[in-house]
Design an enzyme around this catalytic site. Structure first.
Site, PDB file in Angstrom:
ATOM      1  N   CYS A 141       0.747  -1.060   0.029  1.00  0.00           N
ATOM      2  CA  CYS A 141      -0.162   0.131   0.043  1.00  0.00           C
ATOM      3  C   CYS A 141       0.897   1.080   0.012  1.00  0.00           C
ATOM      4  O   CYS A 141       1.401   1.316  -1.064  1.00  0.00           O
ATOM      5  CB  CYS A 141      -1.070  -0.078   1.211  1.00  0.00           C
ATOM      6  SG  CYS A 141      -2.263   1.036   0.967  1.00  0.00           S
ATOM      7  N   HIS A 170      -3.815  -4.603  -0.861  1.00  0.00           N
ATOM      8  CA  HIS A 170      -3.505  -5.313   0.623  1.00  0.00           C
ATOM      9  C   HIS A 170      -3.400  -6.770   0.383  1.00  0.00           C
ATOM     10  O   HIS A 170      -4.703  -7.205   0.527  1.00  0.00           O
ATOM     11  CB  HIS A 170      -4.405  -4.685   1.738  1.00  0.00           C
ATOM     12  CG  HIS A 170      -3.974  -3.556   2.166  1.00  0.00           C
ATOM     13  ND1 HIS A 170      -3.306  -3.202   2.969  1.00  0.00           N
ATOM     14  CD2 HIS A 170      -4.669  -2.155   1.608  1.00  0.00           C
ATOM     15  CE1 HIS A 170      -3.282  -1.963   3.235  1.00  0.00           C
ATOM     16  NE2 HIS A 170      -4.195  -1.287   2.374  1.00  0.00           N
ATOM     17  N   GLU A 178      -2.805  -8.959   2.605  1.00  0.00           N
ATOM     18  CA  GLU A 178      -3.302  -9.532   3.776  1.00  0.00           C
ATOM     19  C   GLU A 178      -4.878  -9.471   3.870  1.00  0.00           C
ATOM     20  O   GLU A 178      -5.528 -10.173   4.951  1.00  0.00           O
ATOM     21  CB  GLU A 178      -2.587  -8.888   5.084  1.00  0.00           C
ATOM     22  CG  GLU A 178      -3.110  -7.698   5.347  1.00  0.00           C
ATOM     23  CD  GLU A 178      -2.554  -6.349   4.528  1.00  0.00           C
ATOM     24  OE1 GLU A 178      -2.718  -5.225   4.802  1.00  0.00           O
ATOM     25  OE2 GLU A 178      -1.890  -6.753   3.519  1.00  0.00           O
TER      26      GLU A 178
END
Length: 220
Positions: A85, A194, A196
Protein backbone atom coordinates in the site's frame (compact mmCIF):
# COMPACT_ATOMS: atom_id res chain seq x y z
CA UNK A 1 9.52 -32.48 10.27
CA UNK A 2 9.06 -29.76 7.67
CA UNK A 3 11.72 -27.16 7.14
CA UNK A 4 11.12 -23.82 8.92
CA UNK A 5 9.84 -21.09 6.63
CA UNK A 6 11.82 -18.04 5.53
CA UNK A 7 12.66 -15.45 8.17
CA UNK A 8 10.70 -12.26 7.54
CA UNK A 9 10.87 -8.92 9.31
CA UNK A 10 7.85 -6.62 9.08
CA UNK A 11 9.26 -3.12 9.58
CA UNK A 12 7.68 -1.67 12.72
CA UNK A 13 7.54 2.05 11.96
CA UNK A 14 4.21 2.82 13.61
CA UNK A 15 1.90 2.01 10.71
CA UNK A 16 -1.52 0.73 11.68
CA UNK A 17 -2.91 -2.74 11.05
CA UNK A 18 0.49 -4.44 10.85
CA UNK A 19 -0.70 -7.38 12.94
CA UNK A 20 -2.85 -8.56 10.03
CA UNK A 21 0.25 -8.49 7.81
CA UNK A 22 2.18 -10.55 10.37
CA UNK A 23 -0.64 -13.10 10.64
CA UNK A 24 -0.99 -13.39 6.87
CA UNK A 25 2.75 -14.01 6.43
CA UNK A 26 2.73 -16.59 9.23
CA UNK A 27 -0.23 -18.33 7.60
CA UNK A 28 1.75 -18.36 4.34
CA UNK A 29 4.53 -20.25 6.11
CA UNK A 30 7.00 -17.57 7.21
CA UNK A 31 8.71 -17.01 10.53
CA UNK A 32 7.86 -13.38 11.25
CA UNK A 33 9.25 -10.69 13.55
CA UNK A 34 7.68 -7.24 13.88
CA UNK A 35 10.61 -4.94 14.64
CA UNK A 36 12.62 -1.90 13.56
CA UNK A 37 15.89 -3.44 14.76
CA UNK A 38 18.40 -2.87 11.96
CA UNK A 39 20.42 -6.02 12.59
CA UNK A 40 17.33 -8.24 12.46
CA UNK A 41 15.98 -6.43 9.40
CA UNK A 42 19.26 -6.78 7.52
CA UNK A 43 19.68 -10.45 8.46
CA UNK A 44 16.16 -11.50 7.46
CA UNK A 45 15.43 -13.43 4.27
CA UNK A 46 12.82 -10.81 3.41
CA UNK A 47 11.72 -7.38 4.65
CA UNK A 48 8.10 -6.20 4.42
CA UNK A 49 7.38 -2.46 4.50
CA UNK A 50 3.69 -1.83 5.33
CA UNK A 51 1.98 1.53 5.17
CA UNK A 52 -1.49 2.99 5.65
CA UNK A 53 -2.70 6.57 5.70
CA UNK A 54 -0.84 9.59 4.38
CA UNK A 55 2.35 9.51 2.30
CA UNK A 56 3.98 12.32 4.31
CA UNK A 57 3.35 10.64 7.67
CA UNK A 58 4.44 7.21 6.45
CA UNK A 59 7.75 8.37 4.99
CA UNK A 60 8.44 10.35 8.17
CA UNK A 61 7.76 7.25 10.30
CA UNK A 62 10.02 5.10 8.13
CA UNK A 63 12.87 7.60 8.38
CA UNK A 64 12.36 8.03 12.14
CA UNK A 65 13.25 4.37 12.75
CA UNK A 66 16.07 4.30 10.18
CA UNK A 67 13.95 2.31 7.76
CA UNK A 68 15.19 4.28 4.76
CA UNK A 69 18.77 3.16 5.46
CA UNK A 70 17.69 -0.42 6.09
CA UNK A 71 15.80 -0.56 2.79
CA UNK A 72 18.68 1.02 0.89
CA UNK A 73 21.23 -1.40 2.36
CA UNK A 74 19.08 -4.44 1.65
CA UNK A 75 18.44 -3.46 -1.95
CA UNK A 76 22.10 -2.58 -2.51
CA UNK A 77 22.92 -6.13 -1.42
CA UNK A 78 20.18 -7.69 -3.56
CA UNK A 79 18.12 -8.66 -0.50
CA UNK A 80 14.35 -8.82 -1.04
CA UNK A 81 11.95 -6.09 0.09
CA UNK A 82 8.15 -6.10 -0.28
CA UNK A 83 6.18 -2.85 0.08
CA UNK A 84 2.44 -2.86 0.76
CA UNK A 85 0.00 0.00 0.00
CA UNK A 86 1.73 3.24 1.06
CA UNK A 87 4.78 0.99 1.34
CA UNK A 88 4.65 0.90 -2.48
CA UNK A 89 4.02 4.63 -2.82
CA UNK A 90 7.04 5.72 -0.76
CA UNK A 91 9.36 3.83 -3.12
CA UNK A 92 8.74 6.58 -5.69
CA UNK A 93 10.62 9.89 -5.71
CA UNK A 94 7.83 11.97 -4.21
CA UNK A 95 4.20 12.13 -3.24
CA UNK A 96 1.80 15.08 -3.26
CA UNK A 97 -1.22 15.14 -0.94
CA UNK A 98 -3.36 18.17 -0.11
CA UNK A 99 -0.89 20.47 -1.86
CA UNK A 100 2.09 19.18 0.17
CA UNK A 101 4.89 17.39 -1.70
CA UNK A 102 7.06 14.98 0.29
CA UNK A 103 10.29 13.31 -0.79
CA UNK A 104 10.11 9.54 -0.98
CA UNK A 105 12.79 6.87 -1.02
CA UNK A 106 13.56 7.41 -4.70
CA UNK A 107 13.90 3.78 -5.70
CA UNK A 108 11.72 4.55 -8.72
CA UNK A 109 11.24 7.84 -10.59
CA UNK A 110 7.87 9.48 -10.52
CA UNK A 111 5.22 10.98 -8.29
CA UNK A 112 2.26 9.66 -6.33
CA UNK A 113 -0.82 11.87 -6.86
CA UNK A 114 -4.54 11.82 -6.20
CA UNK A 115 -6.59 9.44 -8.31
CA UNK A 116 -8.60 11.18 -11.02
CA UNK A 117 -11.82 9.21 -10.69
CA UNK A 118 -15.45 10.19 -10.03
CA UNK A 119 -15.40 8.40 -6.66
CA UNK A 120 -12.38 8.54 -4.36
CA UNK A 121 -11.17 6.66 -2.35
CA UNK A 122 -10.88 3.53 -4.43
CA UNK A 123 -12.17 0.93 -2.00
CA UNK A 124 -13.00 -2.68 -2.75
CA UNK A 125 -12.13 -5.68 -4.88
CA UNK A 126 -10.65 -5.27 -8.35
CA UNK A 127 -8.91 -7.31 -10.99
CA UNK A 128 -5.49 -6.19 -12.23
CA UNK A 129 -3.64 -6.20 -15.54
CA UNK A 130 -0.78 -8.65 -15.01
CA UNK A 131 2.41 -8.62 -17.16
CA UNK A 132 3.87 -11.68 -18.84
CA UNK A 133 6.65 -13.34 -16.89
CA UNK A 134 5.31 -12.39 -13.46
CA UNK A 135 6.29 -14.56 -10.53
CA UNK A 136 4.30 -12.59 -7.96
CA UNK A 137 0.98 -13.22 -9.75
CA UNK A 138 1.68 -16.75 -10.98
CA UNK A 139 -1.66 -18.58 -10.98
CA UNK A 140 -3.48 -15.34 -10.04
CA UNK A 141 -3.92 -13.67 -13.41
CA UNK A 142 -7.73 -13.54 -13.18
CA UNK A 143 -8.06 -12.96 -9.43
CA UNK A 144 -9.34 -9.91 -7.56
CA UNK A 145 -7.48 -8.02 -4.84
CA UNK A 146 -8.57 -5.60 -2.14
CA UNK A 147 -7.70 -1.90 -2.53
CA UNK A 148 -8.14 1.04 -0.16
CA UNK A 149 -6.45 4.21 -1.44
CA UNK A 150 -7.03 7.72 -2.74
CA UNK A 151 -3.57 8.21 -4.27
CA UNK A 152 -1.43 6.24 -6.65
CA UNK A 153 1.47 6.23 -9.07
CA UNK A 154 -0.35 6.97 -12.30
CA UNK A 155 2.69 6.72 -14.59
CA UNK A 156 5.70 4.45 -14.86
CA UNK A 157 8.82 6.07 -16.33
CA UNK A 158 11.73 3.85 -15.23
CA UNK A 159 13.61 2.62 -18.28
CA UNK A 160 15.58 -0.66 -18.35
CA UNK A 161 19.31 -0.18 -17.67
CA UNK A 162 21.90 -2.24 -19.53
CA UNK A 163 21.49 -6.00 -19.19
CA UNK A 164 19.23 -5.72 -16.13
CA UNK A 165 15.77 -7.24 -16.61
CA UNK A 166 13.06 -4.66 -17.14
CA UNK A 167 10.74 -4.18 -14.16
CA UNK A 168 7.37 -5.91 -14.42
CA UNK A 169 4.51 -3.51 -13.75
CA UNK A 170 0.97 -4.62 -12.92
CA UNK A 171 -1.74 -2.02 -13.55
CA UNK A 172 -5.06 -1.33 -11.86
CA UNK A 173 -7.93 0.88 -12.96
CA UNK A 174 -10.55 2.82 -11.03
CA UNK A 175 -13.14 5.13 -12.58
CA UNK A 176 -11.20 5.29 -15.83
CA UNK A 177 -7.89 6.17 -14.15
CA UNK A 178 -4.99 3.70 -14.44
CA UNK A 179 -2.45 3.35 -11.68
CA UNK A 180 0.43 1.09 -10.69
CA UNK A 181 -1.04 -1.86 -8.78
CA UNK A 182 2.23 -3.77 -8.28
CA UNK A 183 5.88 -3.78 -9.31
CA UNK A 184 8.45 -6.57 -9.56
CA UNK A 185 11.87 -4.95 -9.87
CA UNK A 186 14.66 -7.35 -8.93
CA UNK A 187 14.80 -7.60 -5.14
CA UNK A 188 12.18 -4.86 -4.74
CA UNK A 189 8.52 -5.82 -5.07
CA UNK A 190 5.48 -3.87 -3.96
CA UNK A 191 1.69 -3.91 -4.16
CA UNK A 192 -0.78 -1.03 -3.95
CA UNK A 193 -3.49 -3.42 -2.77
CA UNK A 194 -3.48 -5.26 0.56
CA UNK A 195 -2.59 -8.94 0.09
CA UNK A 196 -3.32 -9.54 3.78
CA UNK A 197 -6.93 -8.44 3.15
CA UNK A 198 -7.31 -10.17 -0.22
CA UNK A 199 -8.41 -13.61 0.93
CA UNK A 200 -7.12 -16.70 -0.86
CA UNK A 201 -5.66 -14.66 -3.72
CA UNK A 202 -3.64 -12.51 -1.34
CA UNK A 203 -2.44 -15.57 0.56
CA UNK A 204 -1.29 -17.17 -2.71
CA UNK A 205 0.54 -13.98 -3.69
CA UNK A 206 2.40 -13.91 -0.37
CA UNK A 207 3.34 -17.57 -0.83
CA UNK A 208 4.57 -16.73 -4.33
CA UNK A 209 6.77 -13.96 -2.91
CA UNK A 210 8.07 -16.18 -0.12
CA UNK A 211 8.88 -18.80 -2.72
CA UNK A 212 11.27 -16.38 -4.48
CA UNK A 213 13.37 -15.81 -1.37
CA UNK A 214 16.72 -17.36 -0.68
CA UNK A 215 18.21 -17.57 2.81
CA UNK A 216 20.02 -14.34 3.62
CA UNK A 217 23.78 -14.68 4.00
CA UNK A 218 25.01 -14.92 7.58
CA UNK A 219 28.00 -13.11 8.98
CA UNK A 220 31.24 -15.08 9.07
Amino acid sequence: MSEPGPRIVVLDHGSGNVRSVVRALEAAGAQVALTADADQALAADGLVVPGVGAYEATIAQIRAVGGDRIIERRLAGGLPVLGICVGLQVMFERGTEHGVTSTGLGQWPGEVTRLQAPVVPHMGWNTVEVPQGTRLFAGLEEERFYFVHSYGARQWTLEPVGPMPAPLVTWGEHGGDRFVAAVENGPLCATQFHPEKSGAAGARLLRNWLGTLRPAPTAA
